[in-house]
Design a protein around this motif. Structure first.
Motif, PDB file in Angstrom:
ATOM      1  N   MET A 207       0.833  -1.199   0.000  1.00 41.76           N
ATOM      2  CA  MET A 207       0.000   0.000   0.000  1.00 41.76           C
ATOM      3  C   MET A 207       0.872   1.255   0.000  1.00 41.76           C
ATOM      4  O   MET A 207       0.680   2.155  -0.803  1.00 41.76           O
ATOM      5  CB  MET A 207      -0.891   0.041   1.245  1.00 41.76           C
ATOM      6  N   ILE A 208       1.801   1.299   0.921  1.00 48.07           N
ATOM      7  CA  ILE A 208       2.518   2.557   1.166  1.00 48.07           C
ATOM      8  C   ILE A 208       3.442   2.939   0.007  1.00 48.07           C
ATOM      9  O   ILE A 208       3.451   4.091  -0.423  1.00 48.07           O
ATOM     10  CB  ILE A 208       3.280   2.469   2.507  1.00 48.07           C
ATOM     11  N   THR A 209       4.165   1.972  -0.511  1.00 42.81           N
ATOM     12  CA  THR A 209       5.138   2.299  -1.561  1.00 42.81           C
ATOM     13  C   THR A 209       4.486   2.888  -2.820  1.00 42.81           C
ATOM     14  O   THR A 209       4.917   3.942  -3.284  1.00 42.81           O
ATOM     15  CB  THR A 209       6.004   1.066  -1.871  1.00 42.81           C
ATOM     16  N   PRO A 210       3.429   2.283  -3.383  1.00 40.11           N
ATOM     17  CA  PRO A 210       2.822   2.885  -4.591  1.00 40.11           C
ATOM     18  C   PRO A 210       2.211   4.267  -4.331  1.00 40.11           C
ATOM     19  O   PRO A 210       2.250   5.126  -5.208  1.00 40.11           O
ATOM     20  CB  PRO A 210       1.734   1.895  -4.992  1.00 40.11           C
ATOM     21  N   ALA A 288      -8.214   3.675   5.245  1.00 38.84           N
ATOM     22  CA  ALA A 288      -8.733   2.551   6.018  1.00 38.84           C
ATOM     23  C   ALA A 288      -8.907   1.345   5.101  1.00 38.84           C
ATOM     24  O   ALA A 288      -9.628   1.407   4.107  1.00 38.84           O
ATOM     25  CB  ALA A 288     -10.069   2.924   6.667  1.00 38.84           C
ATOM     26  N   VAL A 289      -8.217   0.286   5.441  1.00 34.57           N
ATOM     27  CA  VAL A 289      -8.306  -0.948   4.655  1.00 34.57           C
ATOM     28  C   VAL A 289      -9.003  -2.011   5.486  1.00 34.57           C
ATOM     29  O   VAL A 289      -8.520  -2.334   6.561  1.00 34.57           O
ATOM     30  CB  VAL A 289      -6.889  -1.446   4.257  1.00 34.57           C
ATOM     31  N   ALA A 310     -10.452   1.733   1.147  1.00 37.53           N
ATOM     32  CA  ALA A 310      -9.911   1.072  -0.049  1.00 37.53           C
ATOM     33  C   ALA A 310      -9.449  -0.330   0.264  1.00 37.53           C
ATOM     34  O   ALA A 310      -9.124  -0.658   1.406  1.00 37.53           O
ATOM     35  CB  ALA A 310      -8.740   1.877  -0.599  1.00 37.53           C
ATOM     36  N   LYS A 311      -9.422  -1.145  -0.771  1.00 39.42           N
ATOM     37  CA  LYS A 311      -8.928  -2.511  -0.597  1.00 39.42           C
ATOM     38  C   LYS A 311      -7.495  -2.646  -1.101  1.00 39.42           C
ATOM     39  O   LYS A 311      -6.797  -3.582  -0.759  1.00 39.42           O
ATOM     40  CB  LYS A 311      -9.834  -3.492  -1.343  1.00 39.42           C
ATOM     41  N   ASN A 312      -7.101  -1.700  -1.952  1.00 35.97           N
ATOM     42  CA  ASN A 312      -5.733  -1.768  -2.487  1.00 35.97           C
ATOM     43  C   ASN A 312      -5.238  -0.368  -2.817  1.00 35.97           C
ATOM     44  O   ASN A 312      -5.985   0.610  -2.755  1.00 35.97           O
ATOM     45  CB  ASN A 312      -5.688  -2.666  -3.722  1.00 35.97           C
ATOM     46  N   SER A 313      -3.969  -0.276  -3.193  1.00 36.16           N
ATOM     47  CA  SER A 313      -3.370   1.032  -3.429  1.00 36.16           C
ATOM     48  C   SER A 313      -3.963   1.716  -4.659  1.00 36.16           C
ATOM     49  O   SER A 313      -4.016   2.941  -4.739  1.00 36.16           O
ATOM     50  CB  SER A 313      -1.857   0.887  -3.578  1.00 36.16           C
ATOM     51  N   LYS A 314      -4.444   0.928  -5.602  1.00 37.95           N
ATOM     52  CA  LYS A 314      -5.039   1.493  -6.827  1.00 37.95           C
ATOM     53  C   LYS A 314      -6.271   2.331  -6.466  1.00 37.95           C
ATOM     54  O   LYS A 314      -6.446   3.452  -6.958  1.00 37.95           O
ATOM     55  CB  LYS A 314      -5.425   0.351  -7.765  1.00 37.95           C
ATOM     56  N   GLU A 315      -7.085   1.787  -5.586  1.00 36.17           N
ATOM     57  CA  GLU A 315      -8.289   2.519  -5.163  1.00 36.17           C
ATOM     58  C   GLU A 315      -7.912   3.800  -4.425  1.00 36.17           C
ATOM     59  O   GLU A 315      -8.574   4.822  -4.568  1.00 36.17           O
ATOM     60  CB  GLU A 315      -9.147   1.620  -4.247  1.00 36.17           C
ATOM     61  N   VAL A 316      -6.864   3.739  -3.641  1.00 44.77           N
ATOM     62  CA  VAL A 316      -6.410   4.929  -2.903  1.00 44.77           C
ATOM     63  C   VAL A 316      -5.960   6.004  -3.886  1.00 44.77           C
ATOM     64  O   VAL A 316      -6.317   7.177  -3.777  1.00 44.77           O
ATOM     65  CB  VAL A 316      -5.243   4.582  -1.958  1.00 44.77           C
ATOM     66  N   ILE A 317      -5.183   5.573  -4.867  1.00 41.34           N
ATOM     67  CA  ILE A 317      -4.611   6.513  -5.831  1.00 41.34           C
ATOM     68  C   ILE A 317      -5.718   7.192  -6.638  1.00 41.34           C
ATOM     69  O   ILE A 317      -5.642   8.391  -6.914  1.00 41.34           O
ATOM     70  CB  ILE A 317      -3.565   5.794  -6.723  1.00 41.34           C
TER      71      ILE A 317
END
Ligand SMILES: [Zn+2]
Ligand SMILES: [Zn+2]
Ligand SMILES: [Zn+2]
Length: 327
Positions: A207-210, A288-289, A310-317
């Motif tokens: 999550m954090i790196t992307p 929040a995951v 979000a469930k993944n970093s893509k959704e966060v982005i």
């Protein structure tokens, strides 16, 4: 797994050294970390040394990951170090129990099956043959004509005989002789990533790196983890801090990540609020995951914390793309 351990692990995943180390397991570069042997230094973990920077903190680094339940370990070897100079270049001396000399001769005890005579092998030797000194018959086949009945030692210094020698150690570096009692005796382990935490670890890392990368690509200066000083003088840690120049001022955005198996509780909202109250950033996000509790949502609104579920970093982005960048 106890909850407190999970909290501890989520903290650990945020550490840079841990991220680098665990990603080697997650990418499949290593499946088991084994210690590497050096005749003087004994065992070490060069790969971990490279990550943490110095040899003296390797043990505590691995112990921390083991105790938090991230790593599993199996006993790989036990090693003896010299109590005087610390060298691992140590040999074993088998000694006479009477005079402690290590100048002993080891022989095999041989029994002539037919006549029952038993003696050390040397007394049976006649050239390249074995001949019984009692009945003078030749011994040809092991386990048929004769059998080996153990070892028998003779001290070349005091001349006494015995079957079990004493064990002592000899340091080849400083030439100290020492007993097992005085030896520095240490366990070494081989480590693997625990199957149960693989998903959790990759989430923390993945999550954090992307997200950091995305922010950097969009002109933010990014720190992760970031330590920001508050009005109180205390330092607060955030998973990510992103900075952007806006005219003459710098806008500060802080982001924390909270991961739960089902619902992130309001505790994470409260913890973030306590920090931003002191630090006063321009924007504060809680990722929040997979989602946050209803109570947490209400609190976040009250405290001016933006929640991204979000469930993944893509959704966060995707959310950050529309929110952070437009401001
Ligand atoms: Zn020594
Ligand atoms: Zn002796
Ligand atoms: Zn015989």
């Amino acid at each position: 797994m106890p909850h407190s351990n999970k909290m501890r692990r989520m903290e650990i995943y945020k550490e840079r050294d841990t991220q680098v180390f665990l990603s080697k397991f997650l990418k499949g570069e290593i499946s088991e970390l084994e210690p590497v042997y050096d005749v003087k230094l004994g065992y070490s973990y060069p790969m971990v040394e490279e990550i943490v920077g110095d040899a003296s903190s390797v043990e505590s680094f691995l112990n921390k990951l083991y105790e938090a339940g991230v790593l599993e370990r199996r006993l790989y070897d036990k090693i003896i170090y010299c109590p005087r100079c610390g060298s691992a270049n140590v040999s074993v001396h088998y000694c006479c129990p009477y005079c402690k000399s290590f100048n002993i001769q080891r022989s095999s005890l041989i029994e002539h099956v037919k006549c029952g005579y038993m003696d050390v092998e040397e007394n049976f030797r006649k050239g390249d043959k074995l001949v019984c000194p009692k009945c003078h018959e030749e011994l040809k086949k092991l386990d048929v004509d004769y059998r080996k009945a153990g070892v028998w030692c003779t001290c070349r210094d005091c001349g006494k005989s015995f079957d079990i020698p004493l064990t002592a150690h000899f340091c080849r570096d400083c030439h100290t002789t020492f007993t097992f009692e005085d030896a520095v005796f240490k366990d070494f382990y081989a480590y693997t990533l625990k199957e149960e935490v693989k998903e959790e670890a990759s989430l923390g890392l993945v999550m954090i790196t992307p997200i950091s990368d995305f922010l950097m690509e969009n002109g933010f200066k990014v720190e992760s983890p970031a330590f920001l000083k508050g009005k109180s003088g205390a330092n607060h840690m955030f998973d990510i801090a992103a900075y952007k120049e806006r005219g003459k001022t710098q806008k500060v955005t802080v982001i924390d990540l909270a991961v739960s198996e089902d619902v992130v509780s309001e505790q994470s909202v409260i913890a973030l609020f306590a920090k931003i109250y002191d630090v006063s950033p321009d924007n504060a996000y809680l990722i929040a995951v997979p989602k946050v509790s209803e109570n947490g949502k209400k609190m976040a609104e009250l405290y001016n914390i933006k929640v991204i579920e979000a469930k993944n970093s893509k959704e966060v982005i995707e959310v950050l793309e529309s929110e952070v960048l437009e401001k």
